[in-house]
Design a protein around this motif. Structure first.
Motif, PDB file in Angstrom:
ATOM      1  N   ASP A 206       0.818  -1.218   0.000  1.00  0.00           N
ATOM      2  CA  ASP A 206       0.000   0.000   0.000  1.00  0.00           C
ATOM      3  C   ASP A 206       0.849   1.265   0.000  1.00  0.00           C
ATOM      4  O   ASP A 206       0.340   2.344  -0.276  1.00  0.00           O
ATOM      5  CB  ASP A 206      -0.920   0.027   1.231  1.00  0.00           C
ATOM      6  N   HIS A 207       2.099   1.114   0.334  1.00  0.00           N
ATOM      7  CA  HIS A 207       2.959   2.286   0.458  1.00  0.00           C
ATOM      8  C   HIS A 207       3.222   2.897  -0.917  1.00  0.00           C
ATOM      9  O   HIS A 207       3.658   2.214  -1.836  1.00  0.00           O
ATOM     10  CB  HIS A 207       4.289   1.896   1.117  1.00  0.00           C
ATOM     11  N   PRO A 208       2.938   4.195  -1.071  1.00  0.00           N
ATOM     12  CA  PRO A 208       3.220   4.840  -2.357  1.00  0.00           C
ATOM     13  C   PRO A 208       4.726   4.996  -2.573  1.00  0.00           C
ATOM     14  O   PRO A 208       5.512   4.897  -1.636  1.00  0.00           O
ATOM     15  CB  PRO A 208       2.551   6.211  -2.228  1.00  0.00           C
ATOM     16  N   ASP A 209       5.094   5.246  -3.834  1.00  0.00           N
ATOM     17  CA  ASP A 209       6.519   5.432  -4.159  1.00  0.00           C
ATOM     18  C   ASP A 209       7.116   6.592  -3.385  1.00  0.00           C
ATOM     19  O   ASP A 209       8.262   6.549  -2.960  1.00  0.00           O
ATOM     20  CB  ASP A 209       6.694   5.669  -5.658  1.00  0.00           C
TER      21      ASP A 209
ATOM     22  N   PHE B 143     -20.329   1.525   5.154  1.00  0.00           N
ATOM     23  CA  PHE B 143     -19.542   0.731   4.210  1.00  0.00           C
ATOM     24  C   PHE B 143     -18.548  -0.195   4.912  1.00  0.00           C
ATOM     25  O   PHE B 143     -17.857  -0.957   4.246  1.00  0.00           O
ATOM     26  CB  PHE B 143     -18.787   1.640   3.235  1.00  0.00           C
ATOM     27  N   MET B 144     -18.477  -0.106   6.245  1.00  0.00           N
ATOM     28  CA  MET B 144     -17.502  -0.886   7.012  1.00  0.00           C
ATOM     29  C   MET B 144     -16.100  -0.676   6.437  1.00  0.00           C
ATOM     30  O   MET B 144     -15.331  -1.604   6.211  1.00  0.00           O
ATOM     31  CB  MET B 144     -17.865  -2.373   7.018  1.00  0.00           C
ATOM     32  N   SER B 145     -15.784   0.604   6.178  1.00  0.00           N
ATOM     33  CA  SER B 145     -14.519   0.947   5.532  1.00  0.00           C
ATOM     34  C   SER B 145     -13.474   1.382   6.548  1.00  0.00           C
ATOM     35  O   SER B 145     -13.800   1.875   7.626  1.00  0.00           O
ATOM     36  CB  SER B 145     -14.732   2.042   4.486  1.00  0.00           C
ATOM     37  N   ILE B 146     -12.237   1.198   6.176  1.00  0.00           N
ATOM     38  CA  ILE B 146     -11.092   1.550   7.015  1.00  0.00           C
ATOM     39  C   ILE B 146     -10.210   2.517   6.233  1.00  0.00           C
ATOM     40  O   ILE B 146      -9.724   2.164   5.152  1.00  0.00           O
ATOM     41  CB  ILE B 146     -10.256   0.301   7.389  1.00  0.00           C
ATOM     42  N   PRO B 147      -9.993   3.732   6.767  1.00  0.00           N
ATOM     43  CA  PRO B 147      -9.118   4.674   6.065  1.00  0.00           C
ATOM     44  C   PRO B 147      -7.666   4.530   6.512  1.00  0.00           C
ATOM     45  O   PRO B 147      -7.385   4.132   7.639  1.00  0.00           O
ATOM     46  CB  PRO B 147      -9.661   6.029   6.496  1.00  0.00           C
ATOM     47  N   SER B 148      -6.767   4.871   5.615  1.00  0.00           N
ATOM     48  CA  SER B 148      -5.369   5.065   5.979  1.00  0.00           C
ATOM     49  C   SER B 148      -4.998   6.455   5.484  1.00  0.00           C
ATOM     50  O   SER B 148      -4.873   6.678   4.279  1.00  0.00           O
ATOM     51  CB  SER B 148      -4.448   4.032   5.332  1.00  0.00           C
ATOM     52  N   TYR B 149      -4.868   7.376   6.415  1.00  0.00           N
ATOM     53  CA  TYR B 149      -4.518   8.741   6.053  1.00  0.00           C
ATOM     54  C   TYR B 149      -3.038   8.846   5.678  1.00  0.00           C
ATOM     55  O   TYR B 149      -2.647   9.760   4.965  1.00  0.00           O
ATOM     56  CB  TYR B 149      -4.885   9.701   7.183  1.00  0.00           C
ATOM     57  N   THR B 150      -2.236   7.897   6.126  1.00  0.00           N
ATOM     58  CA  THR B 150      -0.827   7.873   5.747  1.00  0.00           C
ATOM     59  C   THR B 150      -0.672   7.540   4.271  1.00  0.00           C
ATOM     60  O   THR B 150       0.068   8.196   3.544  1.00  0.00           O
ATOM     61  CB  THR B 150      -0.063   6.834   6.586  1.00  0.00           C
ATOM     62  N   TYR B 151      -1.386   6.512   3.831  1.00  0.00           N
ATOM     63  CA  TYR B 151      -1.276   6.057   2.446  1.00  0.00           C
ATOM     64  C   TYR B 151      -2.322   6.705   1.541  1.00  0.00           C
ATOM     65  O   TYR B 151      -2.323   6.453   0.334  1.00  0.00           O
ATOM     66  CB  TYR B 151      -1.436   4.548   2.373  1.00  0.00           C
ATOM     67  N   LEU B 152      -3.225   7.489   2.098  1.00  0.00           N
ATOM     68  CA  LEU B 152      -4.363   8.059   1.369  1.00  0.00           C
ATOM     69  C   LEU B 152      -5.123   6.964   0.622  1.00  0.00           C
ATOM     70  O   LEU B 152      -5.327   7.021  -0.586  1.00  0.00           O
ATOM     71  CB  LEU B 152      -3.926   9.168   0.409  1.00  0.00           C
ATOM     72  N   LYS B 153      -5.552   5.964   1.402  1.00  0.00           N
ATOM     73  CA  LYS B 153      -6.332   4.865   0.847  1.00  0.00           C
ATOM     74  C   LYS B 153      -7.506   4.554   1.770  1.00  0.00           C
ATOM     75  O   LYS B 153      -7.446   4.788   2.971  1.00  0.00           O
ATOM     76  CB  LYS B 153      -5.478   3.610   0.671  1.00  0.00           C
TER      77      LYS B 153
END
Length: 162
Positions: free
Chosen positions: A9-12, A124-134
């Motif tokens: 998940d980590h961006p470049d 939506f039972m969703s989980i955000p990652s603000y670090t990875y913006l996902k």
């Protein structure tokens, strides 16, 4: 189904780690919106009147709403034009999740198309990652990963500062 974030998940590159909000693309009704702010700290889903107009949805489709709220415009009460129910779809045609959500419709200028709040994350039972913006969520066909854009959030931030 387990939802995890890992090295894949980590961006470049991560410009200004933690600086940008999570902004995603999704389908609202029949319209693809590209600047939807995901704000897990908010309690209301907000749709801006200008977005409703661009979607071609008449204001007569709104239901009346007299309940005001605070927190969008610092120190000011906001009285919505009304509220509206719209289907929200995350994902792609081969793997998607759709749910109806209610939105307070407000009439003031912003750079976003809409704001989705904590109740949306729950629906939506969703989980955000603000670090990875996902944003990740389960679907019958597996985990859906919605990628935010550092570039898009940067341009929105520049518009806000202008």
């Amino acid at each position: 189904m387990a939802i995890t974030f890992n090295q894949e998940d980590h961006p470049d590159s991560v410009p200004h780690l933690g600086r940008y909000p999570l902004m995603v693309n999704l389908i609202m009704g029949n319209t693809r919106l590209t600047k939807v702010l995901m704000d897990g700290g908010s309690g209301l889903n907000i749709l801006y009147a200008s977005t409703l107009d661009k979607m071609g949805i008449p204001h007569s489709n709104m239901c009346p709403s007299k309940a005001s709220f605070y927190g969008i415009m610092p120190g000011k009460e906001v009285i919505p034009l009304g509220h509206i129910w719209l289907n929200i779809t995350f994902g792609q045609p081969d793997n998607f999740h759709m749910e109806p959500l209610t939105f307070k419709v407000v009439n003031f200028p912003v750079v976003y198309h809409a704001l989705l709040s904590g109740p949306c994350f729950t629906m939506f039972m969703s989980i955000p990652s603000y670090t990875y913006l996902k944003l990740k969520m389960s679907s019958p066909k597996g985990v859906i990963t919605i990628k935010g854009s550092f570039e898009q959030t940067y341009y929105c931030e520049q518009d806000c500062d202008a």
